[in-house]
Design a protein around this motif. Sequence first.
Motif, short mmCIF file in Angstrom:
data_model
loop_
_atom_site.label_atom_id
_atom_site.label_comp_id
_atom_site.label_asym_id
_atom_site.label_seq_id
_atom_site.Cartn_x
_atom_site.Cartn_y
_atom_site.Cartn_z
N VAL A 58 -27.67 34.71 4.70
CA VAL A 58 -29.04 34.85 4.20
C VAL A 58 -29.13 34.31 2.77
CG1 VAL A 58 -30.93 36.46 3.70
CG2 VAL A 58 -29.42 36.88 5.67
N VAL A 59 -28.22 34.75 1.92
CA VAL A 59 -28.21 34.28 0.53
C VAL A 59 -27.92 32.78 0.51
CG1 VAL A 59 -27.18 34.55 -1.76
CG2 VAL A 59 -27.43 36.55 -0.27
N PHE A 64 -31.03 30.78 1.36
CA PHE A 64 -31.94 30.67 0.23
C PHE A 64 -31.41 29.66 -0.78
CE2 PHE A 64 -33.80 31.55 -3.84
CZ PHE A 64 -35.13 31.76 -3.54
N ARG A 96 -30.96 42.10 3.69
CA ARG A 96 -31.24 40.89 2.89
C ARG A 96 -32.28 40.03 3.58
NH1 ARG A 96 -24.90 39.92 1.62
NH2 ARG A 96 -24.83 40.87 -0.45
N GLU A 97 -32.17 39.93 4.88
CA GLU A 97 -33.13 39.15 5.65
C GLU A 97 -34.54 39.74 5.47
OE1 GLU A 97 -32.82 37.50 10.08
OE2 GLU A 97 -33.01 39.67 10.00
N CYS A 125 -35.93 38.94 2.01
CA CYS A 125 -36.40 37.55 1.91
C CYS A 125 -37.77 37.38 2.54
CB CYS A 125 -35.41 36.60 2.57
SG CYS A 125 -33.96 36.26 1.56
N ASP A 148 -29.56 32.56 8.25
CA ASP A 148 -29.98 31.80 7.07
C ASP A 148 -31.45 31.42 7.10
OD1 ASP A 148 -29.66 29.90 9.09
OD2 ASP A 148 -28.67 28.46 7.79
N GLY A 163 -33.63 33.27 4.50
CA GLY A 163 -33.43 32.75 3.15
C GLY A 163 -34.13 31.42 2.95
N THR A 164 -34.00 30.55 3.95
CA THR A 164 -34.66 29.25 3.89
C THR A 164 -36.18 29.43 3.84
OG1 THR A 164 -32.85 28.25 5.12
CG2 THR A 164 -34.94 27.04 5.10
N ILE A 221 -32.34 36.14 -6.01
CA ILE A 221 -30.92 35.88 -5.72
C ILE A 221 -30.06 37.02 -6.28
CG2 ILE A 221 -28.98 34.33 -6.02
CD1 ILE A 221 -31.13 32.05 -6.45
N LEU A 255 -30.51 40.04 -4.00
CA LEU A 255 -29.83 39.88 -2.71
C LEU A 255 -28.33 40.08 -2.85
CD1 LEU A 255 -31.73 36.76 -1.30
CD2 LEU A 255 -32.03 39.16 -0.62
#
Length: 188
Positions: free
Chosen positions: A51-52, A55, A91-92, A95, A128, A131-132, A153, A156
Motif C-alpha cells: 500500500v505504501v 502511493f 493502510r488501504e 489511503c 498497491d 496507494g496509487t 506517508i 501510513l
Amino acid sequence: MSEQCAQASHQTIRLSKGKHAAPTEGACVMELASMLAGEPFSDRPASACPVVGGFLRAYNDRVDDERRQDLYRYAAEVVGTRGSAEVERARERRCLEWADDRKRERARPLRWVTRASPAVVDRRLGLDAAGTFAARSIRRHTDRTHAAALALIDELIEMGPHRGASAAADGSGTAGAATASSSGTTTV
C-alpha cells in the motif's frame, strides 16, 4: 559508460520518474528502497508494504523533480513496513479516506474517479491500488498538497511494523542509516 554511472549506488542516485532497468539509469523512490533493503533492484521490494509502495511509486512519478527529492528519506523508512493483513487493510482504508478527502476539496472530481464509492478496492488490482488511487487523487501539486502527501506517508508508515531503531542498533539493515543531503544524494 561514465565513471559516475559505473559507480551508481544508493549514495549517488538522484530520484527520477519512471521505472528503471538498473541503478545506472537512475531510480524511483521504491527502486532506491530495494537497494537499501539489499534486495534485487525493483520498484516492488518484498520488505515494503504494498500500500505504501503503491502511493510512493505513483507519487514519485506524478510530482515535479524538486519535490520528488523530498522522498529520499522514505526510501529508507519504507523498508521493513510490510505488515499483517490487518495492518495493510488499515493502510488501504486510510489511503481511500485520504483520496476521498482530496475529492471533496475540489469542485469537480477527476474523470477517472468512478461514481462508485472509493471505499472498496477491487482485490484483483492488488493492495498497491489504494496507494496509487490516493496519489492520483491530487489534482495539482502545490506546497500544500505536497506537505499533505508527505504527512500521509508518515502516517501510513507509523501504522504498522517497520524496521525502526532496534534493527539499526543490531546492524541488521542499512535503511535506518541513510539520510538525504541537500544536494539530493543519499549518504550513509
